[in-house]
Scaffold this motif. Structure first.
Motif, PDB file in Angstrom:
ATOM      1  N   ILE A   1      16.581  45.085  21.479  1.00  0.00           N
ATOM      2  CA  ILE A   1      17.637  44.681  22.904  1.00  0.00           C
ATOM      3  C   ILE A   1      16.533  46.150  23.294  1.00  0.00           C
ATOM      4  O   ILE A   1      16.330  45.978  24.216  1.00  0.00           O
ATOM      5  CB  ILE A   1      18.441  44.419  22.672  1.00  0.00           C
ATOM      6  CG1 ILE A   1      19.026  43.589  22.815  1.00  0.00           C
ATOM      7  CG2 ILE A   1      19.080  44.680  24.511  1.00  0.00           C
ATOM      8  CD1 ILE A   1      18.851  41.794  22.775  1.00  0.00           C
TER       9      ILE A   1
ATOM     10  N   ALA B   1      14.113  45.591  26.275  1.00  0.00           N
ATOM     11  CA  ALA B   1      14.301  46.006  27.597  1.00  0.00           C
ATOM     12  C   ALA B   1      12.971  47.162  27.949  1.00  0.00           C
ATOM     13  O   ALA B   1      12.408  47.192  29.040  1.00  0.00           O
ATOM     14  CB  ALA B   1      15.391  47.038  27.548  1.00  0.00           C
TER      15      ALA B   1
ATOM     16  N   PHE C   1      20.652  47.068  29.121  1.00  0.00           N
ATOM     17  CA  PHE C   1      20.761  45.768  28.627  1.00  0.00           C
ATOM     18  C   PHE C   1      20.629  45.039  30.216  1.00  0.00           C
ATOM     19  O   PHE C   1      20.572  44.389  29.800  1.00  0.00           O
ATOM     20  CB  PHE C   1      21.748  45.178  28.013  1.00  0.00           C
ATOM     21  CG  PHE C   1      22.249  45.813  26.549  1.00  0.00           C
ATOM     22  CD1 PHE C   1      21.280  46.771  26.193  1.00  0.00           C
ATOM     23  CD2 PHE C   1      23.321  46.219  26.510  1.00  0.00           C
ATOM     24  CE1 PHE C   1      21.397  47.311  24.358  1.00  0.00           C
ATOM     25  CE2 PHE C   1      23.657  46.677  25.036  1.00  0.00           C
ATOM     26  CZ  PHE C   1      22.060  47.774  23.893  1.00  0.00           C
TER      27      PHE C   1
ATOM     28  N   ILE D   1      17.685  43.065  30.839  1.00  0.00           N
ATOM     29  CA  ILE D   1      17.208  42.354  29.348  1.00  0.00           C
ATOM     30  C   ILE D   1      17.222  40.522  30.061  1.00  0.00           C
ATOM     31  O   ILE D   1      16.191  40.093  29.375  1.00  0.00           O
ATOM     32  CB  ILE D   1      18.160  42.192  28.348  1.00  0.00           C
ATOM     33  CG1 ILE D   1      17.900  42.499  27.081  1.00  0.00           C
ATOM     34  CG2 ILE D   1      19.537  41.363  28.272  1.00  0.00           C
ATOM     35  CD1 ILE D   1      16.625  43.158  27.057  1.00  0.00           C
TER      36      ILE D   1
ATOM     37  N   GLY E   1      20.754  37.384  31.068  1.00  0.00           N
ATOM     38  CA  GLY E   1      21.037  38.506  29.845  1.00  0.00           C
ATOM     39  C   GLY E   1      21.832  38.233  29.313  1.00  0.00           C
ATOM     40  O   GLY E   1      22.313  38.806  28.150  1.00  0.00           O
TER      41      GLY E   1
END
Ligand SMILES: [Fe+2]
Length: 486
Positions: free
Chosen positions: A296, A300, A344, A347, A377
């Motif tokens: 992740i 990102a 995050f 994301i 996300g």
């Protein structure tokens, strides 16, 4: 007495309750023996005293008869000297004789051991208690001259002719002395018997109850230890049989206990293996989640790198969010969560097109696609349980304080605190970096813009704190930002 308090033995077994069986048996037997001895003592005393009294009475009657027989001839022959000798010798021969008197048929004293009585009328006294007759002799208990006596009265006859009466007084003092003496001996014998009976009863109680106590100890040994010593069998009666059966039952129980112990050990081993396997699985799950989190992170960073205007955007938002959180007094653990949520936060844009990514969301065609990235996300984060805690924050980072944000229209404190912080850092970073459609604002211009939207887009207290933080910090620089966040 051997009285012990109730004590708990192994596994709640009672070791002893109150008075032991030996002392109970001892008390019972001793009471029984005491009653027997007391009864025997009483009976012996009564019988011997009655015998002594009867012997004394009979002895006096015999003496009285002898005196009467001996006095007949002397009375007939009018021989006062013979009578005196008879009276004095009779008195001298028996210390228990209180007096001896011979009276003629006129009841005048013809001879008496006390000479001054001679020639006087005989002084009769009323009988207190008649003691019976022995042949022609009558015996009565009387009080004469202040002394208790047995007085015998025997008629004197010779050749069929009544000549007078022989009276004899026998003192009861001797009888009382003899009775007291025999009573003392009987009591002494009873005391000795009682002492012997005490110890005999003690030994007997111990002998009788020892097998029961050994059984009791055997039960405690069986309950409290791994090893068991069989209870010795010393008799062939019911107790012996009971002891042998107990030993067999104990051996069976011990064998079953050993089997159960082995089974328990095996189960414990298997449980340990299962726990180790579970720990191993947990480690692997953790490694997988860490790997997912790393992915992740990379995604990102890649998203930021797709657009030269937003490169390292997520890192800067994370560092500014962390810096604000620190000012708000968050502890290290919460700061770490805030920082991760900030990384995050966008994301979901992985699903967005380049137009959306590069800021073309101002075009109406890309606007709806842009608004879906907070929800997208959450779908990505939902795949890793350890990232679930960030879902509410990522989903709400575009909510407005006045409820006009998206996707859920939350307002005020309904919006998670972390989301409200990230929203500020996100907006500030967007305004202070160049975009294709405009140049970057200065920090002060960006702060002015943010403050214009306090109470509409941003939480007023947080907007003020953020503005204060930005105004106090040196010119924007990644290195400086990182040092502030730390
Ligand atoms: Fe966003």
């Amino acid at each position: 007495m051997d009285i012990e308090e109730k004590r708990s033995g192994p596994a709640g077994f009672e070791r002893r309750v109150g008075v032991g069986i030996r002392w109970k048996l001892f008390g019972f037997l001793l009471s029984l023996v005491f009653l027997l001895i007391a009864s025997a003592t009483w009976m012996a005393t009564e019988v011997t005293q009655a015998t002594l009294r009867r012997d004394l009475i009979q002895r006096g009657a015999a003496v009285s008869r002898v005196v009467a027989l001996s006095a007949g001839h002397s009375l007939l022959a009018n021989d006062p000297l013979g009578l005196d000798r008879l009276v004095s010798e009779t008195k001298a021969n028996d210390p228990d004789i209180a007096f001896v008197a011979i009276r003629d048929e006129s009841d005048v004293v013809a001879a008496h051991d006390r000479v001054k009585e001679r020639g006087k009328p005989y002084r009769p006294v009323p009988p207190l208690l008649p003691l019976g007759t022995f042949g022609d002799t009558r015996a009565d208990e009387v009080v004469r001259d202040g002394r208790r006596l047995i007085e015998y009265t025997t008629p004197i006859s010779f050749a069929g002719r009544r000549l007078g009466i022989a009276s004899l007084g026998l003192s009861m003092q001797g009888l009382a002395t003899a009775q007291r003496s025999i009573r003392q001996r009987i009591l002494l014998a009873a005391a000795v018997t009682l002492v012997v009976a005490f110890f005999g009863t003690l030994v007997l109680s111990s002998i009788i109850t020892t097998p029961v106590k050994q059984l009791h100890r055997g039960v405690l040994s069986l309950a409290g230890s791994e090893t068991f010593q069989p209870v010795p069998v010393r008799s062939s009666d019911e107790l012996g049989a009971l002891t042998r059966n107990f030993n067999r039952i104990a051996e069976t129980i011990l064998a079953q206990r050993t089997t159960l112990q082995n089974q328990k050990t095996n189960l414990e081993k298997k449980q340990l293996q299962l726990e180790e396997a579970y720990v191993s699985l947990e480690k692997k799950q953790l490694q997988l989640e860490e790997a997912y989190v790393s992915v992740i992170h990379v995604i990102a960073a890649s998203l930021d790198a797709r657009d030269p205007y937003t490169i390292r955007h997520s890192d800067r938002v994370a560092q500014m969010s962390r810096a604000l959180g620190r000012r708000l007094g968050m502890d290290e653990e919460e700061l770490s969560h805030l920082e991760k949520a900030a990384i995050f936060h966008d994301i979901g844009k992985i699903k967005a097109t380049d137009d959306v990514l590069k800021g073309a969301e101002r075009l109406s065609s890309a606007n709806e696609e842009h608004k879906s990235h907070p929800v997208d996300g959450t779908e990505i984060l939902r795949m890793a349980p350890s990232l679930h805690r960030y879902i509410p924050v990522v989903r709400a980072h575009h909510e407005w304080y006045n409820g006009e944000g998206y996707p859920d229209g939350l307002k005020g404190d309904e919006i998670p605190l972390h989301a409200r912080i990230i929203a500020l850092a996100d907006a500030y970073d967007a305004m202070t970096t160049d975009r294709p459609y405009r140049e970057a604002l200065s920090p002060e211009e960006a702060i002015d813009e943010i403050l214009q939207f306090r109470e509409t887009q941003f939480s007023p207290e947080l907007a003020d704190a953020f503005a204060k933080m930005v105004r106090e910090m040196p010119p924007m620089d990644d290195t400086i930002l990182k040092s502030m966040a730390l």
